[in-house]
Design an enzyme around this catalytic site. Structure first.
Site, PDB file in Angstrom:
ATOM      1  N   ASP A  55       0.809  -1.217   0.000  1.00 34.21           N
ATOM      2  CA  ASP A  55       0.000   0.000   0.000  1.00 34.21           C
ATOM      3  C   ASP A  55       0.844   1.270   0.000  1.00 34.21           C
ATOM      4  O   ASP A  55       0.313   2.372   0.113  1.00 34.21           O
ATOM      5  CB  ASP A  55      -0.962   0.002   1.190  1.00 34.21           C
ATOM      6  CG  ASP A  55      -0.242  -0.018   2.533  1.00 34.21           C
ATOM      7  OD1 ASP A  55       1.016  -0.067   2.535  1.00 34.21           O
ATOM      8  OD2 ASP A  55      -0.923   0.015   3.569  1.00 34.21           O
ATOM      9  N   HIS A 137      16.550  27.022  -0.005  1.00 31.92           N
ATOM     10  CA  HIS A 137      16.010  28.021  -0.921  1.00 31.92           C
ATOM     11  C   HIS A 137      15.886  29.376  -0.228  1.00 31.92           C
ATOM     12  O   HIS A 137      16.149  30.415  -0.832  1.00 31.92           O
ATOM     13  CB  HIS A 137      14.646  27.571  -1.432  1.00 31.92           C
ATOM     14  CG  HIS A 137      13.999  28.546  -2.363  1.00 31.92           C
ATOM     15  ND1 HIS A 137      14.476  28.783  -3.634  1.00 31.92           N
ATOM     16  CD2 HIS A 137      12.924  29.360  -2.203  1.00 31.92           C
ATOM     17  CE1 HIS A 137      13.722  29.709  -4.216  1.00 31.92           C
ATOM     18  NE2 HIS A 137      12.774  30.067  -3.375  1.00 31.92           N
ATOM     19  N   LYS A 199      12.436  39.102 -13.187  1.00 33.59           N
ATOM     20  CA  LYS A 199      11.394  38.279 -13.798  1.00 33.59           C
ATOM     21  C   LYS A 199      10.042  38.580 -13.171  1.00 33.59           C
ATOM     22  O   LYS A 199       9.954  39.163 -12.085  1.00 33.59           O
ATOM     23  CB  LYS A 199      11.731  36.790 -13.625  1.00 33.59           C
ATOM     24  CG  LYS A 199      11.744  36.323 -12.164  1.00 33.59           C
ATOM     25  CD  LYS A 199      12.206  34.884 -12.031  1.00 33.59           C
ATOM     26  CE  LYS A 199      12.167  34.456 -10.555  1.00 33.59           C
ATOM     27  NZ  LYS A 199      12.678  33.099 -10.358  1.00 33.59           N
ATOM     28  N   ARG A 201       5.923  36.597 -12.937  1.00 33.10           N
ATOM     29  CA  ARG A 201       5.115  35.412 -13.222  1.00 33.10           C
ATOM     30  C   ARG A 201       3.700  35.848 -13.592  1.00 33.10           C
ATOM     31  O   ARG A 201       2.927  36.238 -12.705  1.00 33.10           O
ATOM     32  CB  ARG A 201       5.077  34.476 -12.014  1.00 33.10           C
ATOM     33  CG  ARG A 201       6.430  33.830 -11.717  1.00 33.10           C
ATOM     34  CD  ARG A 201       6.327  32.787 -10.618  1.00 33.10           C
ATOM     35  NE  ARG A 201       7.600  32.143 -10.368  1.00 33.10           N
ATOM     36  CZ  ARG A 201       8.076  31.100 -11.040  1.00 33.10           C
ATOM     37  NH1 ARG A 201       7.340  30.583 -12.024  1.00 33.10           N
ATOM     38  NH2 ARG A 201       9.238  30.567 -10.755  1.00 33.10           N
ATOM     39  N   THR A 230      11.840  22.456 -13.439  1.00 33.12           N
ATOM     40  CA  THR A 230      11.431  22.300 -14.836  1.00 33.12           C
ATOM     41  C   THR A 230      12.436  22.929 -15.798  1.00 33.12           C
ATOM     42  O   THR A 230      12.390  22.670 -16.997  1.00 33.12           O
ATOM     43  CB  THR A 230      10.065  22.938 -15.084  1.00 33.12           C
ATOM     44  OG1 THR A 230      10.165  24.364 -14.886  1.00 33.12           O
ATOM     45  CG2 THR A 230       9.022  22.373 -14.122  1.00 33.12           C
ATOM     46  N   GLY A 232      12.439  26.019 -16.545  1.00 36.80           N
ATOM     47  CA  GLY A 232      11.777  27.119 -17.230  1.00 36.80           C
ATOM     48  C   GLY A 232      12.436  28.467 -16.995  1.00 36.80           C
ATOM     49  O   GLY A 232      12.713  29.214 -17.932  1.00 36.80           O
TER      50      GLY A 232
END
Length: 318
Positions: A55, A137, A199, A201, A230, A232
């Site tokens: 499981d 981070h 940048k 978003r 990713t 990106g």
């Protein structure tokens, strides 16, 4: 290919810990990194006997006695410290090369969870006495723990690798203001100038690089990141650097999550080399000719021995 860079400080090799004999245990997330650390320290890894039930549940049964020992659990995000606490370990240090949910350290919209704090609660409540964290981070996450923490940085590992490359007129690039201190640490070691990307978003799934501040024309640009997921953000930054006349573009990132088509995006952006570490294991199908993996095992091993011998960890970065 994994490169190994030795730390500058030699091990004493003496048993001076008030917490008993040094023991190393690896979880199931990154056993190769744990094995490298054990090899450097010449300490045998203790088998945690991990079992996966149909499981999806996990069972841990530590066969060796941990009573009165100084135990270090090497596992990204979720060490099995609760079993060690029941085994009467003298002290349990969670060595977390990659801290999951680190990008959710604050609320950016209403009704959002602060997941990084929740993970910190799980680890401390499970019984960790101390933590070794690696390139978080956000540095604020250290404050989420009520136990002593040491936050390690890979900037010297990266700087030594970059010194060995044939780079000319190098500029270190921070992808945004939040990555400024990370980029500054590498730039200081190299004596190089810094440029910044700006940048925005438009939505949660996309990012736009709207400006670059700094001298990048005709220069070898090295983008410093903590995580590539990713690809990106860094791929679009690489394109923007090329458009502003950068000579070569390289990406340096600590944690190679590399989900989906990340490497393909970086290839399309004409990134010459992607330098990462082994904090996150990279499956064979993700390996690429432009990917260079540096091992953080020597640095983690030195930090472990310093904690074990009750010596300063911060001296590693002076």
């Amino acid at each position: 290919m994994i490169g190994r860079l030795q730390t500058a400080v030699e091990f004493t090799g003496t048993e001076t810990s008030p917490w008993g004999e040094l023991k190393l245990i690896s979880g199931g997330a990154n056993p190769k990194l744990a094995a490298r650390i054990a090899e450097i320290l010449d300490v045998q890894l203790t088998d945690p006997r991990l079992r996966h039930f149909p499981d999806g549940e996990i069972n841990v049964k530590i066969e060796d006695s941990m009573r009165g020992h100084d135990v270090f659990v090497i596992q990204p995000t979720s060490p099995p410290v609760n079993e060690l606490r029941r085994a009467s370990a003298g002290r349990v240090t969670a060595v977390i090369p990659y801290y999951g949910y680190a990008r959710k350290e604050r609320k950016t919209q209403p009704r959002e969870p602060i997941s990084a704090k929740l993970v910190a609660n799980f680890i401390t409540l499970a019984g960790a006495d101390r933590l070794l964290l690696f390139d978080l981070h956000a540095e604020a996450i250290e404050g989420f723990f009520d136990v002593p923490t040491d936050h390690l940085s890979p900037h010297r590992i990266f700087a030594e690798h970059l010194k060995q490359m044939n780079l000319k007129h190098i500029t270190i690039v921070a992808p945004d203001a939040g990555g400024g201190r990370r980029a500054e640490a590498v730039a200081n070691d190299l004596g190089a100038p810094i440029a910044f990307g700006y940048k925005r978003r438009p939505d949660e799934q996309s990012v736009e690089v709207i400006a670059i501040s700094g001298d990048v024309k005709g220069r070898d640009c090295v983008v410093i990141e903590d995580i590539i997921t990713t690809g990106g953000t860094v791929s679009k930054l690489a394109v923007a650097l090329r458009q502003q006349g950068a000579n070569r573009v390289l990406i340096v990132a600590t944690h190679p999550v590399l989900s989906g088509d990340a490497m393909a995006r970086l290839k399309d952006a004409d990134v010459e080399e992607v330098v990462v570490t082994d904090t996150v294991p990279i499956p064979p199908e993700k390996m690429d000719g432009r990917l260079k993996v540096l091992s953080v095992a020597p640095l983690l091993a030195e930090a472990i021995i310093r904690v074990h011998e009750n010596r300063s960890v911060s001296e590693l970065f002076r």
